[in-house]
Write a protein that holds these residues in place. Sequence first.
Motif, PDB file in Angstrom:
ATOM      1  N   SER A   1       0.833  -1.200   0.000  1.00  0.00           N
ATOM      2  CA  SER A   1       0.000   0.000   0.000  1.00  0.00           C
ATOM      3  C   SER A   1       0.871   1.255   0.000  1.00  0.00           C
ATOM      4  N   GLN A   2       1.940   1.224   0.788  1.00  0.00           N
ATOM      5  CA  GLN A   2       2.866   2.355   0.831  1.00  0.00           C
ATOM      6  C   GLN A   2       3.618   2.515  -0.485  1.00  0.00           C
ATOM      7  N   TRP A   3       3.971   1.385  -1.100  1.00  0.00           N
ATOM      8  CA  TRP A   3       4.645   1.450  -2.400  1.00  0.00           C
ATOM      9  C   TRP A   3       3.767   2.182  -3.415  1.00  0.00           C
ATOM     10  N   TRP A   4       2.478   1.798  -3.442  1.00  0.00           N
ATOM     11  CA  TRP A   4       1.566   2.431  -4.387  1.00  0.00           C
ATOM     12  C   TRP A   4       1.417   3.922  -4.091  1.00  0.00           C
ATOM     13  N   HIS A   5       1.360   4.280  -2.816  1.00  0.00           N
ATOM     14  CA  HIS A   5       1.252   5.701  -2.449  1.00  0.00           C
ATOM     15  C   HIS A   5       2.462   6.474  -2.975  1.00  0.00           C
ATOM     16  N   GLN A   6       3.646   5.904  -2.829  1.00  0.00           N
ATOM     17  CA  GLN A   6       4.866   6.552  -3.322  1.00  0.00           C
ATOM     18  C   GLN A   6       4.847   6.695  -4.843  1.00  0.00           C
ATOM     19  N   ILE A   7       4.395   5.638  -5.513  1.00  0.00           N
ATOM     20  CA  ILE A   7       4.326   5.655  -6.987  1.00  0.00           C
ATOM     21  C   ILE A   7       3.335   6.712  -7.462  1.00  0.00           C
ATOM     22  N   GLU A   8       2.167   6.741  -6.825  1.00  0.00           N
ATOM     23  CA  GLU A   8       1.132   7.703  -7.222  1.00  0.00           C
ATOM     24  C   GLU A   8       1.606   9.136  -7.010  1.00  0.00           C
ATOM     25  N   GLN A   9       2.331   9.370  -5.915  1.00  0.00           N
ATOM     26  CA  GLN A   9       2.852  10.702  -5.643  1.00  0.00           C
ATOM     27  C   GLN A   9       3.843  11.138  -6.725  1.00  0.00           C
ATOM     28  N   LYS A  10       4.666  10.216  -7.195  1.00  0.00           N
ATOM     29  CA  LYS A  10       5.635  10.520  -8.247  1.00  0.00           C
ATOM     30  C   LYS A  10       4.940  10.828  -9.576  1.00  0.00           C
ATOM     31  N   LEU A  11       3.801  10.196  -9.806  1.00  0.00           N
ATOM     32  CA  LEU A  11       3.080  10.382 -11.070  1.00  0.00           C
ATOM     33  C   LEU A  11       2.107  11.562 -11.020  1.00  0.00           C
ATOM     34  N   GLN A  12       1.858  12.075  -9.833  1.00  0.00           N
ATOM     35  CA  GLN A  12       0.858  13.127  -9.626  1.00  0.00           C
ATOM     36  C   GLN A  12       0.983  14.319 -10.585  1.00  0.00           C
ATOM     37  N   PRO A  13       2.191  14.801 -10.875  1.00  0.00           N
ATOM     38  CA  PRO A  13       2.293  15.987 -11.746  1.00  0.00           C
ATOM     39  C   PRO A  13       1.815  15.758 -13.178  1.00  0.00           C
ATOM     40  N   PHE A  14       1.620  14.503 -13.573  1.00  0.00           N
ATOM     41  CA  PHE A  14       1.358  14.221 -14.986  1.00  0.00           C
ATOM     42  C   PHE A  14      -0.099  13.882 -15.298  1.00  0.00           C
ATOM     43  N   PHE A  15      -0.942  13.674 -14.290  1.00  0.00           N
ATOM     44  CA  PHE A  15      -2.328  13.322 -14.593  1.00  0.00           C
ATOM     45  C   PHE A  15      -3.295  14.271 -13.897  1.00  0.00           C
ATOM     46  N   SER A  16      -4.475  14.422 -14.486  1.00  0.00           N
ATOM     47  CA  SER A  16      -5.490  15.297 -13.904  1.00  0.00           C
ATOM     48  C   SER A  16      -6.392  14.541 -12.943  1.00  0.00           C
ATOM     49  N   VAL A  17      -6.590  13.252 -13.210  1.00  0.00           N
ATOM     50  CA  VAL A  17      -7.414  12.415 -12.335  1.00  0.00           C
ATOM     51  C   VAL A  17      -7.000  10.961 -12.534  1.00  0.00           C
TER      52      VAL A  17
ATOM     53  N   SER B   1       6.752  -5.520 -11.194  1.00  0.00           N
ATOM     54  CA  SER B   1       6.884  -5.257 -12.627  1.00  0.00           C
ATOM     55  C   SER B   1       5.670  -4.470 -13.081  1.00  0.00           C
ATOM     56  N   PHE B   2       5.880  -3.541 -14.025  1.00  0.00           N
ATOM     57  CA  PHE B   2       4.842  -2.620 -14.464  1.00  0.00           C
ATOM     58  C   PHE B   2       4.374  -2.983 -15.874  1.00  0.00           C
ATOM     59  N   GLN B   3       3.076  -2.770 -16.121  1.00  0.00           N
ATOM     60  CA  GLN B   3       2.510  -2.960 -17.461  1.00  0.00           C
ATOM     61  C   GLN B   3       1.652  -1.739 -17.783  1.00  0.00           C
ATOM     62  N   ILE B   4       2.129  -0.942 -18.742  1.00  0.00           N
ATOM     63  CA  ILE B   4       1.420   0.283 -19.113  1.00  0.00           C
ATOM     64  C   ILE B   4       0.763   0.093 -20.475  1.00  0.00           C
ATOM     65  N   SER B   5      -0.467   0.587 -20.641  1.00  0.00           N
ATOM     66  CA  SER B   5      -1.156   0.469 -21.933  1.00  0.00           C
ATOM     67  C   SER B   5      -1.919   1.755 -22.230  1.00  0.00           C
ATOM     68  N   GLY B   6      -2.013   2.075 -23.511  1.00  0.00           N
ATOM     69  CA  GLY B   6      -2.694   3.277 -23.956  1.00  0.00           C
ATOM     70  C   GLY B   6      -2.032   3.800 -25.217  1.00  0.00           C
ATOM     71  N   PRO B   7      -2.460   4.951 -25.727  1.00  0.00           N
ATOM     72  CA  PRO B   7      -3.567   5.741 -25.175  1.00  0.00           C
ATOM     73  C   PRO B   7      -4.922   5.165 -25.567  1.00  0.00           C
ATOM     74  N   TRP B   8      -5.887   5.279 -24.644  1.00  0.00           N
ATOM     75  CA  TRP B   8      -7.246   4.812 -24.875  1.00  0.00           C
ATOM     76  C   TRP B   8      -8.204   5.997 -24.907  1.00  0.00           C
ATOM     77  N   PRO B   9      -9.341   5.839 -25.535  1.00  0.00           N
ATOM     78  CA  PRO B   9     -10.415   6.811 -25.327  1.00  0.00           C
ATOM     79  C   PRO B   9     -10.772   6.803 -23.832  1.00  0.00           C
ATOM     80  N   PRO B  10     -11.390   7.859 -23.320  1.00  0.00           N
ATOM     81  CA  PRO B  10     -11.634   7.952 -21.869  1.00  0.00           C
ATOM     82  C   PRO B  10     -12.782   7.060 -21.389  1.00  0.00           C
ATOM     83  N   TYR B  11     -12.657   5.762 -21.611  1.00  0.00           N
ATOM     84  CA  TYR B  11     -13.718   4.814 -21.251  1.00  0.00           C
ATOM     85  C   TYR B  11     -14.068   4.889 -19.765  1.00  0.00           C
ATOM     86  N   HIS B  12     -13.044   4.869 -18.920  1.00  0.00           N
ATOM     87  CA  HIS B  12     -13.273   4.715 -17.483  1.00  0.00           C
ATOM     88  C   HIS B  12     -13.517   6.028 -16.753  1.00  0.00           C
ATOM     89  N   PHE B  13     -13.609   7.111 -17.508  1.00  0.00           N
ATOM     90  CA  PHE B  13     -13.937   8.403 -16.913  1.00  0.00           C
ATOM     91  C   PHE B  13     -15.216   8.983 -17.531  1.00  0.00           C
TER      92      PHE B  13
END
Length: 272
Positions: free
Chosen positions: A189-205, A256-268
């Motif tokens: 849980s702490q790992w994810w919090h650290q990761i999300e904080q690092k990514l915060q400047p790049f996403f709006s939501v 290990s990380f798996q990134i995919s995109g860009p997608w249309p904004p399906y989940h928003f």
Amino acid sequence: MTHTTVETDFIYLYGVILSEELNRTEVPSIIGMDKKNATVLKFKELAAIITPVNPQQFSQQQIELQLKDPDWLKEKAFHHHECISAIHTQFTILPMSFCTIFQNEENLCSLLQEQYDVILQQLIRFKDKQEWNLKIYCNSEQAFSYVVQHNPSVLELRENIASMPKGKQFIMKKKLDQLITNELEKEQSQWWHQIEQKLQPFFSVSRLRKNWGREITERNDDMIVNCDFLIDKLKTEQFLTEVQELEHTFSRLGCSFQISGPWPPYHFSKET
């Protein structure tokens, strides 16, 4: 005298775009769900991307039956996604759910009128944005080993157990195993919090989704994060670079990380 009822086509809706964007480019040529060309229905500042479908084949009752056919579902759902993705390459789009169907244009226009402000605000929100998904997997043995060797609570209990009588050690080792499991969950849980904080400047939501089990992923490690991000197109490269650096950092913890995109904004698209 008998009267013959002439059935008119239903309307299949892929998504809604901003009509102003039609001034700079045309909607890609799309052969629709029922093998007929997709067209545009303008409504004030909105434009609906639609295609006619057979009312017998695409009635609610018939669709419910067809959804039980995996081949039909795979083919049609893939077509739905491909069409929305093609539109998304050129336009800001609010994608509709699979098999969003109206009996006629009047019903569709009524919906656009009723939901006009909400749809318009969503499209403005999505302008120049992309959806990306990040899945993080964790090797349980490697992560377990890290916690055993580095977690303060675990290290303290291990040290205490070593000085206990043999009989009590047996009981306390079971408690140690449970402590390791609990601390591992906290660590992740702490790992994810650290990761999300690092990514915060790049996403709006961002939006967390349910993790998938191994029966779905067909992997030997466990999914611990499944998150969607809405990202400004201009920040995409920085976002991807940061994800790559984070994966390198957290690989020693078994991640290990798996990134995919860009997608249309399906989940928003259903958020207001």
